[in-house]
Design an enzyme around this catalytic site. Structure first.
Site, short mmCIF file in Angstrom:
data_model
loop_
_atom_site.label_atom_id
_atom_site.label_comp_id
_atom_site.label_asym_id
_atom_site.label_seq_id
_atom_site.Cartn_x
_atom_site.Cartn_y
_atom_site.Cartn_z
N TYR A 38 -16.68 14.91 -13.42
CA TYR A 38 -16.46 16.07 -14.29
C TYR A 38 -15.15 16.01 -15.06
O TYR A 38 -14.99 16.68 -16.06
CB TYR A 38 -16.49 17.37 -13.46
CG TYR A 38 -17.78 17.60 -12.74
CD1 TYR A 38 -18.97 17.78 -13.45
CD2 TYR A 38 -17.81 17.66 -11.35
CE1 TYR A 38 -20.16 17.99 -12.78
CE2 TYR A 38 -19.00 17.87 -10.68
CZ TYR A 38 -20.17 18.04 -11.38
OH TYR A 38 -21.34 18.26 -10.74
N HIS A 62 -8.35 -3.05 -7.28
CA HIS A 62 -8.06 -2.34 -6.03
C HIS A 62 -9.33 -2.14 -5.21
O HIS A 62 -9.99 -1.11 -5.32
CB HIS A 62 -7.41 -0.99 -6.37
CG HIS A 62 -6.69 -0.35 -5.23
ND1 HIS A 62 -5.48 -0.81 -4.74
CD2 HIS A 62 -6.98 0.75 -4.49
CE1 HIS A 62 -5.08 -0.03 -3.76
NE2 HIS A 62 -5.98 0.92 -3.58
N ARG A 107 0.80 -1.22 0.00
CA ARG A 107 0.00 0.00 0.00
C ARG A 107 0.84 1.28 0.00
O ARG A 107 0.76 2.08 -0.92
CB ARG A 107 -0.96 0.03 1.20
CG ARG A 107 -1.95 1.18 1.07
CD ARG A 107 -2.78 1.40 2.32
NE ARG A 107 -3.65 0.27 2.62
CZ ARG A 107 -4.44 0.22 3.67
NH1 ARG A 107 -4.47 1.24 4.52
NH2 ARG A 107 -5.21 -0.82 3.90
#
Length: 825
Positions: A121, A77, A31
């Protein structure tokens, strides 16, 4: 019985240890830390791979970021979408990444710390250089492993054609490990990697001829080559990183500071706000306005200065007191061979080179196998065309495809792949031109096979191919260096008188630790009135001092507070001040015992300390000049049960008088105490009996012939001539100063060394106060217990005592007083 077997009876610490161990292993390996080979954390690798699989590449149109995030979460993931999107955004920010791996359309945040637009967006695609990270991943160049639900495979590491770990750097925190690897210049890193391939035994100095230092995307200036070299050798080091600032002249004799680059990972908006706060809080004098003129043409912060302000001095102040200059700490930790290791630059390049050799070997083997398979088929096709009629006849007389293949293998000794290729051959290929084409292809395949086998045959050829590819990448993506390297660290000399208006002020310190500064005008208008204080508090220091001076406050627990006078809270003389704990972080259970004003930290003046347990220390004043003063600093090293009882500023020529609780007095010269550093405990001052302790340490000039004034806990007092004592050496027991009584014995509470015209004030436990004028009492010998000031049965024991300095009166008034022992001092 079955229910019992479902549960294990285990100690909590074993379970916690095991679970936390597993969790730690996961976040370290999978990680928070980057892989030394491709310089990527798992989430970054998965984002790039998911975009590659979806053909969301630099030569295709942009695609909604939300789609990529969904693919990454769904396939590789299984974590929160925000963590994936944030990792994706970071890889697209040109102020965080030296070479962005993701290109983004839309708001992807800003250097001011503004958040990016939501992923619905924004649009994204892989950058061109990211394709170099993934190139030839289909050619078995890296290992793959099953994803979280075993439904498909994901790469363990990317092929990474260039040393991405150094080029883009990394930052991360896991349990027990953290990493901070700065970005570097692509061209320099490639040159260093090539040099190390050619000279595996090269030194750090050799590599530093190519890699000058980090190259931050935000530019700036690095100072401190020594810190760089240490970091590149060990993986840990510290450098100074400052923004780019220039002083420009304006009309009317004024100047302005223009900042065009700021240090890496510094928030611009916070930096501008901090600079303006310094102006508003009057912590720096000379700034008229701070504004952010950044626009699409580039970063630009303007600091307009007042007329006649010292631009260089103010710039140095900003370097020292804001994030315009920061320390960058290298902590180059990466996962190498499945283990977190602190790596120097040589080890990092070595990890990359080893990885590239493996990648190229696997790619070459893949290409070689494919070439050999094709060459085998081409040979079969050429042979088939040479006996074409027989082949067609055999196929036509066969019952089905399988039968045709078997008969071709049996009659013409074709192999299984060759017979497959023949039966799938299209009719138009059976022209005369095709034999020529096939022969040309066979020749090309032969050359390719020879070339690929040559690459695999020697390490030198393998390195040659890697170098060739690196030079291609360098040519394509190299750009100019952004960060300037300076060998020496500039000593920031700040002339306080330029930055802080020089002004004489009145500074007060109370026994409970309240401090303030007041203007001389406010003090003069008070007509001698004391400032506002609690009933139990009293003024211990009231001094005239300049705003460019420093106040040192010393505490009972051996700490000191470094307080520049211009930073003290300003109040009217009558008002109470602020507690020092509001100004400097300190132990809440500690008490201020002394304040010393300092104009300059000289190396021919000393601080002398004495402790309750009989230690004494003398240190050079210059050692106590602090760079940071946000928290209490160590003044003297104390044992847990010890306390500081005295501190004073000396010139090294004074005499010392120590008094113990059991009534021993010891007098010796200051030269007996050698000088030691700031963080030391000192030497033995006096030889104390068991349970005895030092109650007082006094510094004086023996030529002034002072009196020794002794006060016991029972409010008994007396004064003794200094000549009653013998000047000896350090660490003796001393001479007896009080008469020992069997019942209710006297114990020393305070000893003052003072002049004849001083007044001693005494405060009892019930806050009753009294005073004694020294010249009004006769001197006693060392074996008496003196006169009583109060009845301690009603007032309690002595709590506090202090001296009010007196001036020698005119000669006429002296004559009115009876001489004391034939002499007045």
């Amino acid at each position: 019985m079955e229910e019992k077997e479902r549960y294990l009876d285990l100690p909590l610490e074993d379970v916690l240890g095991d679970r936390f161990g597993r969790y730690s292993k996961y976040i370290i390996q999978d990680r928070a830390l980057p892989d030394a080979r491709d310089g990527l954390k798992p989430v970054q690798r998965r984002i790039l791979y998911a975009m590659h699989v979806d053909r969301n590449t630099s030569d295709k149109p942009f695609r909604k970021a939300a789609k990529t995030v969904g693919n990454v979460i769904g396939n590789y993931h299984p974590h929160g979408d925000s963590s994936v999107y944030e990792a994706m955004i970071r890889q697209s920010q040109d102020w965080k990444m030296r070479h962005q791996l993701v290109q983004m359309h839309g708001n992807n945040g800003s250097v001011d710390g503004d958040p990016p637009a939501a992923m619905r967006y924004t649009e994204a695609r892989l950058s061109k250089i990211a394709s170099e990270m993934l190139r030839d991943i289909e050619k078995n160049t890296v290992d793959f492993m099953p994803n979280f639900d075993d439904s498909q495979e994901e790469p363990v590491v990317l092929p990474a054609s260039y040393p991405n770990l150094l080029v883009n750097g990394s930052t991360g925190i896991s349990s027990g490990y953290a990493t901070d690897i700065p970005p570097h210049h692509l061209g320099e890193v490639i040159k260093a990697a090539i040099h190390q391939m050619e000279n595996p035994d090269c030194t750090i100095d050799d590599l530093m001829k190519y890699i000058k230092g980090p190259d931050f995307p935000t530019g700036g200036t690095i100072q401190g080559v020594e810190g760089l070299k240490k970091a590149y050798e060990t993986g840990k080091g510290r450098i100074i990183l400052r923004g780019k600032a220039e002083i420009e002249a304006l009309r009317g004799g004024r100047e302005q500071i223009v900042i065009t680059e700021i240090p890496y990972e510094v928030n611009k908006a916070n930096l501008v706000k901090k600079m303006d706060e310094l102006r508003l809080d009057k912590k720096v004098d000379g700034i008229a306005e701070v504004r952010d003129d950044t626009d699409r043409t580039g970063l630009r912060i303007i600091i307009e200065l007042k007329k006649e302000a010292d631009g260089k001095g103010i710039l140095h102040f900003l370097y020292k007191n804001t994030d315009l200059q920061v320390f960058y700490n290298f902590n180059m930790v990466a996962i190498f061979k499945k283990t977190p290791l602190q790596l120097g630059i040589k080890e990092m390049l070595d990890a990359y080179i080893t990885h590239q050799k493996e990648v190229l070997t696997r790619q070459t083997n893949f290409d070689l196998t494919k070439a050999k398979e094709r060459a085998h088929i081409v040979v079969g096709l050429i042979k088939a065309i040479s006996v074409l009629d027989e082949v067609i006849s055999t196929i036509r007389s066969s019952t089905d495809k399988r039968n045709a293949k078997d008969r071709l293998q049996e009659q013409f000794q074709f192999s299984e792949p060759q017979s497959e290729a023949i039966v799938n051959l299209q009719l138009y290929r059976l022209t005369n031109t095709d034999i020529t084409t096939l022969q040309e292809e066979a020749d090309e395949l032969k050359k390719l096979i020879e070339k690929l086998e040559a690459v695999l045959a020697s390490d030198k050829n393998l390195i040659h191919e890697i170098k060739k590819d690196l030079n291609r990448i360098k040519k394509l993506y190299d750009d100019d260096r952004k960060t300037v390297i300076e060998a020496e660290i500039e000593d920031l000399q700040i002339n306080l008188e330029v930055i802080v208006p020089s002004e004489d002020v009145r500074v007060t310190v109370t026994k409970d630790g309240y401090v303030k500064r007041s203007s001389i005008r406010s003090y003069s208008a008070s007509n001698g009135e004391l400032p506002s204080m609690k009933d139990s508090d009293r003024l211990v220091h009231s001094m005239e001092i300049n705003t460019t001076d420093t106040l040192l406050l010393f505490t009972k627990k051996g700490s000191y507070l470094f307080l520049p006078v211009h930073l003290l809270p300003e109040n009217r003389w009558k008002d109470s001040g602020q507690h020092v704990a509001n100004l400097v972080s300190m132990d809440q259970n500690d008490d201020i015992i002394h304040a010393i004003p300092i104009r300059e930290f000289e190396d021919d003046r000393y601080l002398l300390f004495a402790t309750k347990n009989g230690m004494i220390k003398r240190s050079v004043l210059k050692d106590y000049k602090a760079q940071r003063h946000s928290k209490a600093l160590m003044a003297v090293k104390l044992k847990p049960d010890d306390e500081l009882v005295h501190v004073s500023l000396t010139d090294g020529q004074k005499d010392i008088f120590l008094a113990s609780k059991f009534g021993y007095g010891l007098w010796y010269g200051e030269e007996e105490v050698g000088t030691t550093g700031q963080r030391t405990a000192g030497v033995k001052a006096i030889n104390l009996k068991e349970n005895d302790e030092v109650m007082s340490c006094q510094i004086f000039n023996a030529n002034d012939k002072p009196w020794i004034f002794l006060l016991t806990q029972r409010s008994s007092f007396k004064k003794m001539s200094l000549s009653s004592f013998e000047k000896t050496t350090r660490a003796k027991r001393g001479m007896v100063m009080i008469k020992e009584l069997k019942r209710n014995p006297h114990r020393v509470a305070f000893v003052h060394v003072l002049g004849s015209f001083d007044t001693v004030h005494v405060q009892m436990e019930d806050n009753t106060e009294g005073s004694v004028e020294v010249r009004t009492i006769r001197s006693n010998d060392r074996y008496t217990n003196g006169s009583f000031l109060f009845d301690t049965n009603s007032t309690g024991e002595v709590k506090d005592s202090w001296v009010e300095k007196g001036e020698r009166p005119e000669k006429s008034s002296l004559e009115e007083e009876p001489p004391e022992d034939g002499k007045l001092f």
